[in-house]
Design a protein around this motif. Structure first.
Motif, PDB file in Angstrom:
ATOM      1  N   GLY A 130     -30.899 -12.879   4.257  1.00  0.00           N
ATOM      2  CA  GLY A 130     -31.422 -11.594   3.916  1.00  0.00           C
ATOM      3  C   GLY A 130     -30.512 -10.397   4.513  1.00  0.00           C
ATOM      4  N   LYS A 131     -30.294 -10.647   5.617  1.00  0.00           N
ATOM      5  CA  LYS A 131     -29.775  -9.986   6.672  1.00  0.00           C
ATOM      6  C   LYS A 131     -28.289  -9.804   6.143  1.00  0.00           C
ATOM      7  CE  LYS A 131     -32.367  -9.721  10.844  1.00  0.00           C
ATOM      8  NZ  LYS A 131     -32.397 -10.128  12.225  1.00  0.00           N
ATOM      9  N   ALA A 132     -27.550 -11.124   6.131  1.00  0.00           N
ATOM     10  CA  ALA A 132     -26.151 -11.157   5.573  1.00  0.00           C
ATOM     11  C   ALA A 132     -26.028 -10.232   4.364  1.00  0.00           C
ATOM     12  CB  ALA A 132     -25.898 -12.658   5.596  1.00  0.00           C
ATOM     13  N   VAL A 133     -26.788 -10.549   3.265  1.00  0.00           N
ATOM     14  CA  VAL A 133     -26.707  -9.888   1.947  1.00  0.00           C
ATOM     15  C   VAL A 133     -26.374  -8.305   2.348  1.00  0.00           C
ATOM     16  CG1 VAL A 133     -27.829  -8.937  -0.030  1.00  0.00           C
ATOM     17  CG2 VAL A 133     -27.913 -11.485   0.465  1.00  0.00           C
ATOM     18  N   ALA A 134     -27.107  -7.973   3.041  1.00  0.00           N
ATOM     19  CA  ALA A 134     -26.822  -6.299   3.376  1.00  0.00           C
ATOM     20  C   ALA A 134     -25.500  -6.141   4.004  1.00  0.00           C
ATOM     21  CB  ALA A 134     -27.920  -5.781   4.231  1.00  0.00           C
ATOM     22  N   SER A 135     -25.047  -7.081   4.712  1.00  0.00           N
ATOM     23  CA  SER A 135     -23.745  -6.814   5.474  1.00  0.00           C
ATOM     24  C   SER A 135     -22.544  -7.364   5.036  1.00  0.00           C
ATOM     25  CB  SER A 135     -23.964  -7.357   7.011  1.00  0.00           C
ATOM     26  OG  SER A 135     -24.366  -8.477   7.134  1.00  0.00           O
ATOM     27  N   GLY A 136     -22.482  -7.747   3.671  1.00  0.00           N
ATOM     28  CA  GLY A 136     -21.221  -8.485   3.138  1.00  0.00           C
ATOM     29  C   GLY A 136     -21.150  -9.956   3.404  1.00  0.00           C
ATOM     30  N   GLY A 137     -22.152 -10.794   3.800  1.00  0.00           N
ATOM     31  CA  GLY A 137     -22.178 -12.299   4.094  1.00  0.00           C
ATOM     32  C   GLY A 137     -21.878 -12.679   5.548  1.00  0.00           C
ATOM     33  N   LYS A 138     -21.801 -11.417   6.266  1.00  0.00           N
ATOM     34  CA  LYS A 138     -21.373 -11.847   7.704  1.00  0.00           C
ATOM     35  C   LYS A 138     -22.420 -11.258   8.781  1.00  0.00           C
ATOM     36  CE  LYS A 138     -16.657 -12.699   6.992  1.00  0.00           C
ATOM     37  NZ  LYS A 138     -15.278 -12.413   7.380  1.00  0.00           N
TER      38      LYS A 138
END
Length: 135
Positions: A95-103
């Motif tokens: 969920g957090k990675a989706v918001a930050s481009g997968g990283k």
């Protein structure tokens, strides 16, 4: 008796080279972290074992261990560390990675145990790097 080396000594020879979490699903989530260990000697160094945890945002995302490795002489050695990822942590990380481009930013902590003729030497493992979260 075991010897324990300082964190400053370990930082000279060990670095966290990133992690990847993939295959997030209901039944299984896989992952791996990579560390690079520089061996300045002209002989192989035996690692009795490594145990480690991967953290992001103050939460443990994954953990793992590896036993019986050889670090080749006179160069940097990349070692792949398999991760056991809890599904709850994997879903939160995704969920957090989706918001930050997968990283995500992450930290690998743990301990390496070097096998030496005079006894074992314990080195702390700590480093910051990037966690890639893939589908």
């Amino acid at each position: 008796a075991d010897l324990v080396a300082s964190r400053e000594l370990a930082e000279t020879f060990i670095r966290f080279a990133g992690a990847r979490i993939s295959g997030i699903g209901l039944s299984e989530t896989k992952g791996e972290a990579r560390i690079a260990i520089f061996n300045p000697f002209r002989f192989e160094v035996a690692l009795r074992g490594i145990r480690y945890e991967l953290w992001s945002g103050g939460r443990e995302v994954a953990r793992g261990s590896r036993q019986g490795l050889l670090v080749r002489p006179g160069r940097e050695n990349e070692i792949v560390l398999p991760l056991t990822v809890s599904n709850a942590a994997a879903i939160a990380a995704a969920g957090k990675a989706v918001a930050s481009g997968g990283k995500l930013s992450g930290q690998l902590t743990g301990q390496l145990v070097l096998k030496l003729g005079t006894g074992d030497v314990k080195l702390p493992l700590t480093g910051s790097g990037t966690i890639e979260v893939l589908k």
